[in-house]
Design a protein around this motif. Sequence first.
Motif, short mmCIF file in Angstrom:
data_model
loop_
_atom_site.label_atom_id
_atom_site.label_comp_id
_atom_site.label_asym_id
_atom_site.label_seq_id
_atom_site.Cartn_x
_atom_site.Cartn_y
_atom_site.Cartn_z
N SER A 30 0.84 -1.19 0.00
CA SER A 30 0.00 0.00 0.00
C SER A 30 0.88 1.25 0.00
CB SER A 30 -0.92 0.01 1.23
OG SER A 30 -0.14 0.15 2.39
N VAL A 31 0.27 2.39 -0.27
CA VAL A 31 1.02 3.65 -0.30
C VAL A 31 1.69 3.90 1.03
CG1 VAL A 31 0.82 6.14 -0.56
CG2 VAL A 31 -0.46 4.63 -2.08
N GLY A 32 1.02 3.64 2.12
CA GLY A 32 1.61 3.85 3.44
C GLY A 32 2.85 3.00 3.65
N GLY A 33 2.81 1.76 3.14
CA GLY A 33 3.97 0.89 3.26
C GLY A 33 5.15 1.40 2.47
N VAL A 34 4.88 1.92 1.26
CA VAL A 34 5.94 2.46 0.43
C VAL A 34 6.53 3.71 1.07
CG1 VAL A 34 6.46 3.56 -1.79
CG2 VAL A 34 5.04 1.51 -1.72
N LEU A 35 5.69 4.62 1.52
CA LEU A 35 6.17 5.85 2.13
C LEU A 35 6.86 5.59 3.47
CD1 LEU A 35 3.21 8.27 1.33
CD2 LEU A 35 5.39 8.07 0.15
N GLY A 36 6.51 4.50 4.12
CA GLY A 36 7.11 4.17 5.40
C GLY A 36 8.49 3.55 5.27
N GLY A 37 8.99 3.34 4.05
CA GLY A 37 10.33 2.83 3.85
C GLY A 37 10.39 1.34 3.57
N ASP A 38 9.27 0.66 3.51
CA ASP A 38 9.26 -0.77 3.20
C ASP A 38 9.62 -0.99 1.74
OD1 ASP A 38 6.28 -1.34 5.21
OD2 ASP A 38 8.39 -1.21 5.80
N LEU A 39 9.96 -2.24 1.44
CA LEU A 39 10.24 -2.60 0.05
C LEU A 39 8.94 -2.83 -0.70
CD1 LEU A 39 13.17 -5.15 0.52
CD2 LEU A 39 13.33 -2.72 -0.08
N TRP B 110 11.54 1.92 -2.50
CA TRP B 110 10.49 2.82 -2.98
C TRP B 110 11.02 3.78 -4.04
CZ3 TRP B 110 10.81 8.08 -2.59
CH2 TRP B 110 11.80 8.59 -1.74
N ASN B 111 12.32 4.10 -4.02
CA ASN B 111 12.88 5.05 -4.99
C ASN B 111 13.74 4.36 -6.05
OD1 ASN B 111 15.01 4.32 -3.37
ND2 ASN B 111 15.78 6.39 -3.06
#
Length: 80
Positions: free
Chosen positions: A5-14, A21-22
């Motif tokens: 989810s977006v929160g997982g991506v923004l939270g630094g998860d793979l 994420w980047n």
Amino acid sequence: MASGSVGGVLGGDLRQDGRKWNELRRLTCDLDVVKGADGSAMFMMGRTKVLASCNVVPMSTSKLKRSGVTGNRGGGGGGS
């Protein structure tokens, strides 16, 4: 929060495929993939593939005159 989810991506998860994420997917390109085309390429990124091809068709003399192109097509630029 659900994985991917977006929160997982923004939270630094793979991401689900293991990338950060980047981090972008690898972009590859194969040239001259369409026989008979003057130019062609296949671009691949992840599961996305794009095929591009072109053929060069010379303009007739009448079309060249209407377009304002002069007889010297060798380039080089410069003034008179």
